[in-house]
Write a protein that holds these residues in place. Sequence first.
Motif, mmCIF file in Angstrom:
data_model
loop_
_atom_site.group_PDB
_atom_site.id
_atom_site.type_symbol
_atom_site.label_atom_id
_atom_site.label_comp_id
_atom_site.label_asym_id
_atom_site.label_seq_id
_atom_site.Cartn_x
_atom_site.Cartn_y
_atom_site.Cartn_z
ATOM 1 N N PRO A 1 -15.115 -9.477 20.860
ATOM 2 C CA PRO A 1 -14.082 -8.435 20.748
ATOM 3 C C PRO A 1 -13.116 -8.709 19.591
ATOM 4 C CG PRO A 1 -14.384 -9.047 23.039
ATOM 5 C CD PRO A 1 -15.162 -10.039 22.221
ATOM 6 N N ALA A 2 -12.771 -9.992 19.378
ATOM 7 C CA ALA A 2 -11.867 -10.332 18.288
ATOM 8 C C ALA A 2 -12.510 -10.057 16.936
ATOM 9 C CB ALA A 2 -11.441 -11.794 18.394
ATOM 10 N N ILE A 3 -13.800 -10.367 16.847
ATOM 11 C CA ILE A 3 -14.506 -10.126 15.595
ATOM 12 C C ILE A 3 -14.563 -8.634 15.302
ATOM 13 C CG2 ILE A 3 -16.756 -10.282 14.441
ATOM 14 C CD1 ILE A 3 -17.206 -12.929 15.858
ATOM 15 N N GLU A 4 -14.833 -7.832 16.328
ATOM 16 C CA GLU A 4 -14.891 -6.387 16.128
ATOM 17 C C GLU A 4 -13.542 -5.836 15.674
ATOM 18 O OE1 GLU A 4 -16.305 -4.555 19.648
ATOM 19 O OE2 GLU A 4 -18.313 -5.475 19.551
ATOM 20 N N GLN A 5 -12.463 -6.379 16.265
ATOM 21 C CA GLN A 5 -11.135 -5.919 15.884
ATOM 22 C C GLN A 5 -10.819 -6.285 14.437
ATOM 23 O OE1 GLN A 5 -8.013 -7.440 18.361
ATOM 24 N NE2 GLN A 5 -6.417 -6.184 17.412
ATOM 25 N N ILE A 6 -11.204 -7.474 14.040
ATOM 26 C CA ILE A 6 -10.957 -7.911 12.656
ATOM 27 C C ILE A 6 -11.753 -7.064 11.681
ATOM 28 C CG2 ILE A 6 -11.327 -9.790 11.014
ATOM 29 C CD1 ILE A 6 -10.661 -11.753 13.251
ATOM 30 N N LEU A 7 -13.042 -6.869 11.983
ATOM 31 C CA LEU A 7 -13.887 -6.112 11.064
ATOM 32 C C LEU A 7 -13.426 -4.666 10.941
ATOM 33 C CD1 LEU A 7 -17.443 -7.458 11.997
ATOM 34 C CD2 LEU A 7 -16.027 -8.065 10.031
ATOM 35 N N ALA A 8 -12.775 -4.144 11.983
ATOM 36 C CA ALA A 8 -12.300 -2.765 11.940
ATOM 37 C C ALA A 8 -11.198 -2.574 10.908
ATOM 38 C CB ALA A 8 -11.804 -2.343 13.319
ATOM 39 N N SER A 9 -10.482 -3.657 10.608
ATOM 40 C CA SER A 9 -9.377 -3.551 9.651
ATOM 41 C C SER A 9 -9.716 -4.128 8.283
ATOM 42 C CB SER A 9 -8.142 -4.266 10.201
ATOM 43 O OG SER A 9 -8.409 -5.650 10.380
ATOM 44 N N VAL A 10 -10.960 -4.624 8.144
ATOM 45 C CA VAL A 10 -11.337 -5.280 6.894
ATOM 46 C C VAL A 10 -11.225 -4.339 5.704
ATOM 47 C CG1 VAL A 10 -13.329 -6.126 5.610
ATOM 48 C CG2 VAL A 10 -12.722 -7.168 7.787
ATOM 49 N N GLU A 11 -11.769 -3.157 5.816
ATOM 50 C CA GLU A 11 -11.757 -2.237 4.673
ATOM 51 C C GLU A 11 -10.338 -1.814 4.313
ATOM 52 O OE1 GLU A 11 -14.437 1.011 4.882
ATOM 53 O OE2 GLU A 11 -16.176 -0.228 5.407
ATOM 54 N N GLU A 12 -9.441 -1.791 5.337
ATOM 55 C CA GLU A 12 -8.053 -1.449 5.045
ATOM 56 C C GLU A 12 -7.383 -2.529 4.198
ATOM 57 O OE1 GLU A 12 -6.441 1.269 5.755
ATOM 58 O OE2 GLU A 12 -8.012 2.245 6.921
ATOM 59 N N LEU A 13 -7.850 -3.770 4.345
ATOM 60 C CA LEU A 13 -7.235 -4.887 3.639
ATOM 61 C C LEU A 13 -7.950 -5.261 2.344
ATOM 62 C CD1 LEU A 13 -6.447 -7.320 6.601
ATOM 63 C CD2 LEU A 13 -4.798 -6.071 5.217
ATOM 64 N N ASP A 14 -9.084 -4.655 2.087
ATOM 65 C CA ASP A 14 -9.893 -5.076 0.948
ATOM 66 C C ASP A 14 -9.104 -4.983 -0.367
ATOM 67 O OD1 ASP A 14 -12.159 -5.843 -0.567
ATOM 68 O OD2 ASP A 14 -12.471 -3.732 -1.070
ATOM 69 N N PRO A 15 -8.848 -6.111 -1.039
ATOM 70 C CA PRO A 15 -8.034 -6.096 -2.263
ATOM 71 C C PRO A 15 -8.743 -5.419 -3.427
ATOM 72 C CG PRO A 15 -8.973 -8.276 -1.909
ATOM 73 C CD PRO A 15 -9.285 -7.476 -0.691
ATOM 74 N N ALA A 16 -10.054 -5.546 -3.499
ATOM 75 C CA ALA A 16 -10.792 -4.931 -4.602
ATOM 76 C C ALA A 16 -10.639 -3.417 -4.576
ATOM 77 C CB ALA A 16 -12.264 -5.327 -4.534
ATOM 78 N N GLU A 17 -10.737 -2.847 -3.359
ATOM 79 C CA GLU A 17 -10.597 -1.398 -3.238
ATOM 80 C C GLU A 17 -9.182 -0.948 -3.586
ATOM 81 O OE1 GLU A 17 -11.710 2.441 -2.784
ATOM 82 O OE2 GLU A 17 -13.014 0.653 -2.763
ATOM 83 N N HIS A 18 -8.203 -1.706 -3.140
ATOM 84 C CA HIS A 18 -6.808 -1.372 -3.444
ATOM 85 C C HIS A 18 -6.550 -1.428 -4.950
ATOM 86 C CE1 HIS A 18 -4.959 -0.746 0.424
ATOM 87 N NE2 HIS A 18 -5.481 -1.866 0.909
ATOM 88 N N LEU A 19 -7.072 -2.434 -5.620
ATOM 89 C CA LEU A 19 -6.870 -2.556 -7.058
ATOM 90 C C LEU A 19 -7.504 -1.387 -7.797
ATOM 91 C CD1 LEU A 19 -5.925 -4.044 -9.567
ATOM 92 C CD2 LEU A 19 -7.998 -5.438 -9.478
ATOM 93 N N GLN A 20 -8.695 -1.013 -7.384
ATOM 94 C CA GLN A 20 -9.345 0.137 -8.029
ATOM 95 C C GLN A 20 -8.531 1.411 -7.823
ATOM 96 O OE1 GLN A 20 -13.760 0.270 -7.314
ATOM 97 N NE2 GLN A 20 -13.405 -1.711 -6.335
ATOM 98 N N GLU A 21 -7.964 1.575 -6.646
ATOM 99 C CA GLU A 21 -7.128 2.749 -6.386
ATOM 100 C C GLU A 21 -5.904 2.760 -7.295
ATOM 101 O OE1 GLU A 21 -6.145 2.705 -2.297
ATOM 102 O OE2 GLU A 21 -8.173 3.199 -1.588
ATOM 103 N N VAL A 22 -5.328 1.593 -7.488
ATOM 104 C CA VAL A 22 -4.148 1.500 -8.353
ATOM 105 C C VAL A 22 -4.501 1.869 -9.789
ATOM 106 C CG1 VAL A 22 -2.522 -0.122 -9.394
ATOM 107 C CG2 VAL A 22 -2.907 -0.168 -6.935
ATOM 108 N N LEU A 23 -5.573 1.291 -10.312
ATOM 109 C CA LEU A 23 -5.944 1.526 -11.710
ATOM 110 C C LEU A 23 -6.391 2.966 -11.943
ATOM 111 C CD1 LEU A 23 -7.898 -1.785 -12.455
ATOM 112 C CD2 LEU A 23 -5.584 -1.185 -13.185
ATOM 113 N N ARG A 24 -6.918 3.626 -10.887
ATOM 114 C CA ARG A 24 -7.368 5.014 -11.022
ATOM 115 C C ARG A 24 -6.272 6.022 -10.677
ATOM 116 N NH1 ARG A 24 -12.501 3.591 -7.285
ATOM 117 N NH2 ARG A 24 -13.838 2.542 -8.820
ATOM 118 N N SER A 25 -5.108 5.536 -10.296
ATOM 119 C CA SER A 25 -4.064 6.420 -9.794
ATOM 120 C C SER A 25 -3.525 7.334 -10.894
ATOM 121 C CB SER A 25 -2.914 5.587 -9.210
ATOM 122 O OG SER A 25 -2.283 4.836 -10.240
#
Length: 424
Positions: free
Chosen positions: A79-103
């Motif tokens: 259950p803990a692993i499932e909870q962590i993986l559910a928030s992984v994409e929200e925390l992904d730094p690579a995705e956030h950086l791409q969003e910033v550079l494309r903003s």
Amino acid sequence: MWGLIKKDFLTISRDRSELLVLLAMPMILIAILGFALGGLMFNGGDLDAIPVALVIENELEEDIDQFEQLLNDQGLPAPAIEQILASVEELDPAEHLQEVLRSPELSDLIDLSEEYQQDEAEEALATDEVLAVITIPEQFSYQTLSAFYLEEEPEAMIDILVQNHEQFQANIVESIISSFTDQYNLELSIAFATGGEAEETAISTADFGEFIHIPNQEPISAFQYYTIGMAMMFAMYVASTVSGNAFKEKTNNTLARLMLIGERPLHYLASKVVSGTVLTMVQLIILFIGSSIFFQTFNQLNLTFLLLMFLNTFVYSLTIGALAALLTAIAVQFNNDAISGIFSGGVVVIFALIGGNMVPVEQMSPFISELGNWTPNGAMMTAYLQLMQGLELSDFAPLLYRVLAVAIICLVVAVAIFPKRRLS
């Protein structure tokens, strides 16, 4: 003394070559540099979008799978692993950086290209096709997530390659990445403190800095910059001109005859200070008026501005007068005019380069820019430009004090070494 000062004026006014150097050459260079380089260095604050290559070597899905395996290896409950993986994409730094550079907020500042591979991007950087390469390396997401959830030593690193000769643009790119990493680390800290609820906050793409202009003032134009720069540079030639004429007076025995009729040596030296000061003031006023007529350099005049311009001009002119006295004292004491030639042929050029009279040194190196403000011409140029941008006297008064200190030192040394009695 006034007769000596009048003589200096008449001597220089009759020398066409000196008038060419002191008045004609600066006006010619103002026109040439203003027209030729103005569009390159002074574009009214507009900045072309910086071409940047974004290389993404990170594979999010693979990193998530690897991270899930790591969590299983750590023995965490399902259950803990499932909870962590559910928030992984929200925390992904690579995705956030791409969003910033494309903003949209950065679209006018960054011209982003994502079609490059790493070797292709480095080749584009070498040929100036792009000015920076940002690389999100392999396992970037995995390393960041491991550091956050498992408190491991962070190894994730964004790579930035820039062209050294494009320092201004490179600093912008580096500032954007630095701001992103600082804010992202802050978000992770908040998420860690609140039990991983990072989804409630978001990386801001709007606070990556801004261009600030002095209120109600336009940026410095090319003609304004080079008017001040050439004026500061060619004013230094007055010092060598005055000292050169003084040495001629010594060699043709004019100085000896003056001593014989009772002229005091320090009065003679003082006349060179006054001559250098007044000649410099006349030169600067003529250049400023001429530049205003031909290039509309000073188009927002008021009494306060004119008084502060006069103050700056007087301080710099007094320093040139003191420098003329120092060169005169050296030439007379050592019976050699080499110092005037060295000063006009080498020192002036070096000071002009360091002081930013020829090119804006703040675009080259912060160290050179700071060093330039310790030269009389560089410090006064900064004072003039700050005045033209609307700053108050208190803002550039330290520069005036610095230049006055140079004048005092030159005067003290000149008085100390100038012959007080016999002249041979």
